[in-house]
Design a protein around this motif. Structure first.
Motif, PDB file in Angstrom:
ATOM      1  N   ASP A  95       0.869  -1.181   0.000  1.00 51.10           N
ATOM      2  CA  ASP A  95       0.000   0.000   0.000  1.00 51.10           C
ATOM      3  C   ASP A  95       0.905   1.229   0.000  1.00 51.10           C
ATOM      4  N   GLY A  96       0.658   2.109  -0.970  1.00 52.27           N
ATOM      5  CA  GLY A  96       1.570   3.242  -1.170  1.00 52.27           C
ATOM      6  C   GLY A  96       2.498   2.934  -2.340  1.00 52.27           C
ATOM      7  N   THR A  97       1.945   2.293  -3.361  1.00 57.30           N
ATOM      8  CA  THR A  97       2.777   1.872  -4.507  1.00 57.30           C
ATOM      9  C   THR A  97       3.416   3.062  -5.215  1.00 57.30           C
ATOM     10  N   GLY A 105      -0.313   9.178   0.925  1.00 58.98           N
ATOM     11  CA  GLY A 105      -0.227   8.246  -0.204  1.00 58.98           C
ATOM     12  C   GLY A 105      -0.328   6.783   0.193  1.00 58.98           C
ATOM     13  N   ALA A 130      -3.305   4.641   2.330  1.00 64.41           N
ATOM     14  CA  ALA A 130      -4.517   4.673   3.164  1.00 64.41           C
ATOM     15  C   ALA A 130      -4.321   3.880   4.453  1.00 64.41           C
ATOM     16  N   GLU A 136     -11.431   9.435   3.014  1.00 62.33           N
ATOM     17  CA  GLU A 136     -11.128   9.233   1.592  1.00 62.33           C
ATOM     18  C   GLU A 136     -12.398   8.790   0.888  1.00 62.33           C
TER      19      GLU A 136
HETATM   20  C1  IPD Z   1      -3.597   3.584  -2.711  1.00 67.02           C
HETATM   21  C2  IPD Z   1      -3.103   4.338  -1.499  1.00 67.02           C
HETATM   22  C3  IPD Z   1      -3.505   5.790  -1.578  1.00 67.02           C
HETATM   23  C4  IPD Z   1      -4.996   5.955  -1.734  1.00 67.02           C
HETATM   24  C5  IPD Z   1      -5.498   5.164  -2.914  1.00 67.02           C
HETATM   25  C6  IPD Z   1      -5.089   3.707  -2.796  1.00 67.02           C
HETATM   26  P1  IPD Z   1      -2.077   1.539  -3.515  1.00 67.02           P
HETATM   27  O1  IPD Z   1      -3.285   2.214  -2.622  1.00 67.02           O
HETATM   28  O2  IPD Z   1      -3.615   3.772  -0.337  1.00 67.02           O
HETATM   29  O3  IPD Z   1      -3.148   6.504  -0.418  1.00 67.02           O
HETATM   30  O4  IPD Z   1      -5.260   7.326  -1.909  1.00 67.02           O
HETATM   31  O5  IPD Z   1      -6.909   5.267  -2.911  1.00 67.02           O
HETATM   32  O6  IPD Z   1      -5.535   2.995  -3.927  1.00 67.02           O
HETATM   33  O7  IPD Z   1      -2.489   1.693  -4.934  1.00 67.02           O
HETATM   34  O8  IPD Z   1      -0.840   2.287  -3.198  1.00 67.02           O
HETATM   35  O9  IPD Z   1      -2.051   0.127  -3.019  1.00 67.02           O
END
Ligand code: IPD
Length: 263
Positions: free
Chosen positions: A88-90, A187, A189, A206
């Motif tokens: 998470d935070g890719t 960045g 969640a 969010e």
């Molecule tokens: C994202 C991150 C980001 C949030 C996006 C998610 P990912 O997940 O959590 O903070 O704003 O809604 O999709 O793509 O990095 O796993």
């Protein structure tokens, strides 16, 4: 619950296995591809972390269901479902920003009972199980005591594909910052939620999330004494879109803002 220690052991092993993989890839030349939305990235590390996590879980519980960001749903007849974000935070990760984590929640009979979020770059392991509190690196944590939204420090995130509606996440963000309220955009969640649980943020909202973004983090906030709801103020369900989390004290005020009312 009889098997709780066994589940906890597997959960922690699985987040650690995924985290080890993302650490190994960090700052290397990994391949990156795009999902829906030009900046919705997936890297080699996401896939490799997911594989390592699956191995740990399926080795112990081969008949359990999985729901994971990259592979989607792997359903069985089991009442147990592991909900996994292998990275998470890719986008942060792809840019060398160490604000990213592995997040896994365990759903039993449709309810998330246990969750862990691990950011190996700053060695922060958040863990909660229903009814037993929330912990950061083994120490109990709790939400902040801030009572006023105007004195709060908040966090949010934005979708990769911006909604077509006339009013959206950027308008809420704008209305908060115009009042002088600091709103961070980390960045990740899962980390945002854990930082509400730890009292660093007073609230986080969010508009558009997936179950793997919030399964573990939402439980961690609740177990830290915080509040989670949808944008109507009703019970949050990880399979729906809008999530609002807070220390509980500023919840109603924040709800008004996301629903476009004045503070
Ligand atoms: C994202 C991150 C980001 C949030 C996006 C998610 P990912 O997940 O959590 O903070 O704003 O809604 O999709 O793509 O990095 O796993």
């Amino acid at each position: 619950m009889l098997y709780l220690p066994m589940f906890k052991e597997t959960l922690l092993k699985a987040v650690e296995a995924g985290a080890k993989v993302i650490q190994q890839y960090f700052h290397t030349q990994f391949s990156i591809s795009h999902k829906a939305g030009i900046n919705n990235l997936v890297t080699e590390a996401d896939h490799a972390s997911e594989k390592a996590i699956f191995e740990v879980i399926l080795n112990k519980f081969p008949d359990h269901s999985l729901l994971s960001e990259e592979k989607g749903a792997i359903e069985s007849n089991s009442n147990y479902k592991w909900i996994i974000d292998p990275l998470d935070g890719t986008v942060n990760f792809a840019h060398g920003i160490p604000i990213c984590c592995v997040s896994i929640g365990l759903e039993i009979d449709g309810k998330v009972e246990m969750g862990a979020v691990f950011n190996p770059f700053i060695n922060e392991m958040f863990y909660a199980e229903k009814g037993n509190g929330a912990f950061l690196n083994g120490l109990k944590i709790g939400v902040s005591q801030q009572q006023e939204i105007l004195k709060s420090c908040l966090a949010t995130g934005f979708p990769y594909v911006y909604p077509k509606e006339e009013k959206g996440p950027a308008d809420t963000f704008s209305s908060l910052v115009k009042k002088g309220i600091p709103v961070r955009r980390l960045g990740s969640a899962a980390i945002d939620l854990c930082w509400v649980a730890a009292g660093r943020f007073d609230g986080y909202y969010e508009y558009s999330l997936h179950p793997w973004d919030s399964a573990a983090g939402a439980l961690i906030v609740k177990e830290a004494g915080g509040k989670i709801s949808n944008f109507n103020g009703s019970d949050y369900n990880i399979y729906e879109n809008g999530l609002l989390s807070s220390n509980g004290l500023i919840h109603n005020e924040l709800l008004k803002v996301v629903n476009e009312y004045e503070i």
